[in-house]
Design an enzyme around this catalytic site. Structure first.
Site: not given
Length: 230
Positions: A51-53
């Site tokens: 999950l992207d930052p």
């Protein structure tokens, strides 16, 4: 939970906060389980889908013997909610980079938005963003992008099972999407704007489900830490 239970295998549902990488979340849990629960330093732990930052929401973290289930969990359908900003694009297709182009939006109305959604249902061709962790010639795409290099990216097949518009307040559009493994919601945002003869980028993203796992059942990392010390 006992050390044995973690080693025998658990799927921990974590609600990943904004600005944390998935790697940071795994490392934090690993630290806590070693230092608060007494697990051995080399116990197995990993997440089932990055999950992207700049995204929040459901992160599945597998421990012990359940790390063998990671590829199975990664293959399950995922649900996301979020916001597209219509009328502008960014090189990363999200807020990681600044707006690079603006586009007209006067022609966009609710009818066009709902009609455009239909183009993205089912199997579609999608190009991953240049700012992604996919490797090209052994180098991650975002490294090419940050070096200012132009790279040809091949499109790939992905499936959008459900695509629902939940709020229209231009320039913002809120959505809910259920998609297959490997779908980039950032690319969906970009392509959606293009399909309306405008531009778009992703400003909010939250993963709400992976298969039957729901973020409603997930725990914040801080609360997880408190549960180990209470």
């Amino acid at each position: 939970m006992t050390p044995e239970e973690y080693l025998n295998g658990q799927v921990l549902l974590i609600d990943k906060p904004l600005k944390w990488s998935s790697f940071q979340a795994v490392n934090k849990l690993k630290y806590l389980l070693i230092n608060k629960v007494g697990l051995p330093k080399k116990f197995k732990i990993g997440h089932a889908g990055t999950l992207d930052p700049l995204a929040s929401g459901l992160l599945l973290i597998c421990t012990g013997k359940f790390t063998k289930r990671i590829s199975e969990l990664q293959g399950q359908a995922k649900e996301y909610t979020g916001t597209f900003y219509i009328g502008a694009t960014t090189p990363s297709y999200d807020l990681e980079t600044e707006i690079d182009q603006t586009f007209p939006t006067e022609h966009i109305d609710e009818a066009l938005i709902h009609e455009t959604v239909k183009q993205f249902l089912g199997e579609i061709d999608q190009k991953p963003p240049i700012f992604s962790a996919i490797k090209k010639d052994g180098v991650r795409l975002y490294e090419h992008a940050r070096a200012g290099e132009t790279v040809e990216i091949a499109s790939r097949k992905t499936t959008i099972h459900e695509f629902e518009i939940t709020r229209i307040a231009l320039p913002e559009i809120d959505f809910r999407v259920v998609c297959s493994k490997g779908t980039y919601i950032r690319s969906l945002a970009y392509d959606f704007g293009k399909a309306m003869h405008s531009g778009s980028h992703l400003t909010v993203l939250r993963r709400t489900k992976i298969g039957d796992y729901d973020v409603k059942d997930a725990i914040d990392i801080t609360l997880f830490e408190e549960s180990l010390t209470s």
